[in-house]
Design a protein around this motif. Structure first.
Motif, PDB file in Angstrom:
ATOM      1  N   HIS A   1       0.688  -1.401  -0.178  1.00  0.00           N
ATOM      2  CA  HIS A   1      -0.311   0.177  -0.306  1.00  0.00           C
ATOM      3  C   HIS A   1       0.934   1.149  -0.308  1.00  0.00           C
ATOM      4  O   HIS A   1       1.392   1.531   1.643  1.00  0.00           O
ATOM      5  CB  HIS A   1      -0.772  -0.595   0.958  1.00  0.00           C
ATOM      6  CG  HIS A   1      -2.391   1.348   1.633  1.00  0.00           C
ATOM      7  ND1 HIS A   1      -2.336   2.031   2.692  1.00  0.00           N
ATOM      8  CD2 HIS A   1      -2.357   1.737  -0.219  1.00  0.00           C
ATOM      9  CE1 HIS A   1      -2.790   2.639   2.256  1.00  0.00           C
ATOM     10  NE2 HIS A   1      -2.844   2.749   0.974  1.00  0.00           N
TER      11      HIS A   1
ATOM     12  N   PHE B   1      -4.326  -4.751  -2.733  1.00  0.00           N
ATOM     13  CA  PHE B   1      -3.725  -4.329  -1.781  1.00  0.00           C
ATOM     14  C   PHE B   1      -3.236  -5.496  -1.181  1.00  0.00           C
ATOM     15  O   PHE B   1      -4.245  -5.831  -0.660  1.00  0.00           O
ATOM     16  CB  PHE B   1      -3.490  -2.982  -0.804  1.00  0.00           C
ATOM     17  CG  PHE B   1      -3.842  -1.867  -1.940  1.00  0.00           C
ATOM     18  CD1 PHE B   1      -2.822  -1.258  -2.349  1.00  0.00           C
ATOM     19  CD2 PHE B   1      -4.805  -0.791  -1.603  1.00  0.00           C
ATOM     20  CE1 PHE B   1      -2.382   0.149  -3.325  1.00  0.00           C
ATOM     21  CE2 PHE B   1      -4.593   0.411  -2.591  1.00  0.00           C
ATOM     22  CZ  PHE B   1      -3.289   0.456  -3.075  1.00  0.00           C
TER      23      PHE B   1
ATOM     24  N   ILE C   1      -2.923  -7.348   2.622  1.00  0.00           N
ATOM     25  CA  ILE C   1      -3.683  -6.406   3.615  1.00  0.00           C
ATOM     26  C   ILE C   1      -2.283  -6.747   5.489  1.00  0.00           C
ATOM     27  O   ILE C   1      -2.713  -5.716   5.612  1.00  0.00           O
ATOM     28  CB  ILE C   1      -4.205  -8.470   4.152  1.00  0.00           C
ATOM     29  CG1 ILE C   1      -5.064  -7.459   6.087  1.00  0.00           C
ATOM     30  CG2 ILE C   1      -3.335  -8.864   5.004  1.00  0.00           C
ATOM     31  CD1 ILE C   1      -5.882  -6.250   6.123  1.00  0.00           C
TER      32      ILE C   1
ATOM     33  N   ILE D   1      -1.076  -3.085   4.805  1.00  0.00           N
ATOM     34  CA  ILE D   1      -2.660  -2.529   4.786  1.00  0.00           C
ATOM     35  C   ILE D   1      -2.221  -2.187   6.764  1.00  0.00           C
ATOM     36  O   ILE D   1      -2.716  -0.698   6.925  1.00  0.00           O
ATOM     37  CB  ILE D   1      -3.744  -2.002   4.560  1.00  0.00           C
ATOM     38  CG1 ILE D   1      -3.805  -2.627   3.276  1.00  0.00           C
ATOM     39  CG2 ILE D   1      -4.513  -1.670   5.040  1.00  0.00           C
ATOM     40  CD1 ILE D   1      -5.015  -2.575   1.905  1.00  0.00           C
TER      41      ILE D   1
ATOM     42  N   ARG E   1     -11.019  -6.754   6.193  1.00  0.00           N
ATOM     43  CA  ARG E   1     -10.486  -7.795   5.329  1.00  0.00           C
ATOM     44  C   ARG E   1     -10.868  -9.068   4.559  1.00  0.00           C
ATOM     45  O   ARG E   1     -10.786  -9.868   3.447  1.00  0.00           O
ATOM     46  CB  ARG E   1      -8.935  -7.552   5.453  1.00  0.00           C
ATOM     47  CG  ARG E   1      -8.054  -8.236   4.002  1.00  0.00           C
ATOM     48  CD  ARG E   1      -8.251  -7.150   2.851  1.00  0.00           C
ATOM     49  NE  ARG E   1      -7.253  -7.634   2.054  1.00  0.00           N
ATOM     50  CZ  ARG E   1      -7.135  -7.841   0.241  1.00  0.00           C
ATOM     51  NH1 ARG E   1      -8.322  -8.570   0.664  1.00  0.00           N
ATOM     52  NH2 ARG E   1      -6.615  -8.516  -0.230  1.00  0.00           N
TER      53      ARG E   1
ATOM     54  N   TRP F   1      -9.384  -3.938  -1.059  1.00  0.00           N
ATOM     55  CA  TRP F   1      -8.886  -4.358   0.256  1.00  0.00           C
ATOM     56  C   TRP F   1      -9.640  -5.501   0.472  1.00  0.00           C
ATOM     57  O   TRP F   1      -9.547  -6.449   1.052  1.00  0.00           O
ATOM     58  CB  TRP F   1      -8.403  -3.182   0.856  1.00  0.00           C
ATOM     59  CG  TRP F   1      -9.333  -2.670   1.733  1.00  0.00           C
ATOM     60  CD1 TRP F   1     -10.163  -1.683   1.098  1.00  0.00           C
ATOM     61  CD2 TRP F   1      -9.730  -2.707   2.695  1.00  0.00           C
ATOM     62  NE1 TRP F   1     -10.816  -0.961   2.715  1.00  0.00           N
ATOM     63  CE2 TRP F   1     -10.584  -1.971   3.683  1.00  0.00           C
ATOM     64  CE3 TRP F   1      -9.089  -3.505   4.120  1.00  0.00           C
ATOM     65  CZ2 TRP F   1     -11.574  -1.896   4.085  1.00  0.00           C
ATOM     66  CZ3 TRP F   1      -9.543  -3.523   5.564  1.00  0.00           C
ATOM     67  CH2 TRP F   1     -10.762  -2.987   5.837  1.00  0.00           C
TER      68      TRP F   1
END
Length: 471
Positions: free
Chosen positions: A197, A221, A223, A226, A247, A281
């Motif tokens: 990300h 993206f 996780i 993120i 997610r 995401w």
């Protein structure tokens, strides 16, 4: 004395380089602290960090090739490789060299390079339409980054498909890598790309003129990245697990439930998530494009495998990818064909439900009702298809004396990427490709005007121990 803590003048970096040769050959990523400990145990002296670092670089140069010469041999090796496997892809971008506003003919500076072996290009056509992209830093004499793109076959094997060496993970470098990846390797539509990300890759994808945008491709993206950015932004570990659960929501109802829990603990965090976009995401909104992959762990594994290669000269890095993939394709091809002869398929050993693959319950129902369970399994998971992934062969490079003559420009290193050794003062001058030692003239003394020495080495400045001040 059993130990002496100070450095020894006779124990120079060349002596240490010879002493640690076997250690560096086995593990080029060996830490400098480990080298210091090895020298201390062998010679009963504790050397400085700078001397140990220099010894490691010299040892690597003796084993894997000189750092500067490696830049000159890179286009030679890549040309020979494409001659052996003509449909491989190689892209080299160089910079011109100038001396006093005049271009120097026959010499260029390596800027960035991209390569993909033909067996890897063929392999991706039979892998999942999924690409994971990430980079890792180079830790040798010159800074930079090694970019890697990987895919996955139906048997959960990681398949590296493309590589690149750039000066850093910036927008321009990522655009260069993704453009060549899309043009020469990932040529089919409907693919999904998973990355960290970071704003730079978003900008690079936006510059692709739709090549990496829906409906041709979908960008998701990781996780883990993120979650890392979330913790850095909000410093709230108690919300991290809830973010991960959001997610992994497989249905819209499950997502709304987790999203509401996250919203109850703060509007700011949910606004941060809304800016990303649920389709980029959240699993429930990816429309099956990511094939159940939530992270970029595949490419992280390859980065770990290539950890040692990141300490080598550039040509040695490329050679390392060639021989490692050669071994991988040979081994996986044998395993796949043995499984086909035994009549096995991956779907018979499935232990959990993933995208386009039924669980044991579906297989049991098909067996009970005498139905063909294979119609519920995507062709990607059949061993007959997995054999096609590794059907490409890496052709041996042969004796360098048999290679075609390289007639291109001489490629040199970019001295702006030169790593500063510990203890050496940093120059405040901005360096560029014109500062290469290959482009400078011979040393000239400002005192006597002669070549071959500098003012600080002028013989008349010698002390009482000199032999007399004769030139």
């Amino acid at each position: 004395m059993s130990t002496i803590s100070q450095d020894h003048a006779k124990l120079d970096s060349d002596t240490i380089a010879d002493a640690i040769r076997l250690l560096v050959e086995v593990d080029p990523s060996i830490k400098v602290k480990s080298i210091i400990a090895e020298v201390q145990s062998r010679f009963i002296y504790t050397v400085s960090y700078r001397k140990a670092w220099l010894a490691k670089q010299k040892s690597i140069a003796k084993i894997f090739g000189n750092w500067e010469v490696s830049y000159q041999t890179l286009p030679v090796w890549l040309k020979a490789m494409t001659a052996k496997m003509p449909r491989s892809c190689v892209q080299i971008k160089t910079l011109l060299v100038y001396r006093e506003s005049e271009e120097v003919q026959g010499v260029t500076v390596l800027h960035r390079t991209f390569w993909s072996f033909y067996p890897c290009i063929v392999a991706f056509r039979n892998c999942k339409p999924l690409v994971q992209v990430d980079g890792t830093h180079l830790y040798g004499k010159y800074k930079g980054a090694l970019l890697v793109a990987v895919a996955q076959d139906g048997n959960q094997n990681i398949v590296p498909i493309a590589f690149g060496i750039v000066e850093g993970e910036t927008v321009d470098m990522l655009e260069f890598f993704l453009t060549n990846l899309r043009r020469y390797v990932v040529t089919n539509d409907g693919v999904d790309i998973i990355s960290d990300h970071h704003n730079s890759i978003d900008v690079a994808i936006a510059r692709s003129n739709g090549a990496w945008s829906p409906p041709r491709a979908w960008h998701m993206f990781c996780i883990r990245h993120i979650g890392s950015n979330f913790l850095r932004r909000f410093k709230a570990p108690y919300l991290h697990k809830l973010l991960v659960n959001t997610r992994y929501s497989r249905t819209e109802q499950e997502y709304n439930k987790n999203y509401q829990r996250l919203q109850e603990r703060g509007e700011v965090s949910t606004q941060w998530c809304d800016e990303i976009g649920v389709e980029r995401w959240v699993l429930a909104f990816d429309r099956g494009h990511c094939w159940g992959h939530m992270t970029a762990n595949l490419v992280e594994c390859i980065n770990f495998v290539l950890k040692g290669a990141c300490h080598l000269p550039v040509t040695a890095i490329v050679r390392s990818t060639f021989y490692r993939l050669n071994e991988l394709f040979t081994r996986k091809s044998v395993e796949a064909h043995e499984s086909v002869r035994n009549g096995f398929t991956y779907s018979e050993f499935a232990t959990k439900k993933v995208e386009r693959l039924p669980c044991y319950h579906v297989l049991a129902c098909c067996t009970n009702q005498h139905l063909d369970w294979q119609v519920h399994v995507h062709d990607m998971y059949k061993m007959s298809e997995i054999c096609k992934v590794y059907r490409g062969e890496f052709v041996p490079m042969g004796d360098p004396s048999t290679w075609a003559l390289y007639e291109g420009a001489k490629v040199i290193a970019n001295w702006t990427l030169r790593c500063a050794t510990k203890g050496r003062p940093k120059s405040t001058r901005y360096l560029n490709e014109m500062d290469s030692r290959d482009m400078r003239g011979p040393r000239r003394c400002t005192t006597c005007g002669r070549e071959g020495h500098s003012r600080s080495r002028y013989p008349q400045h010698a002390g009482p121990s000199s032999t007399g001040g004769q030139l």
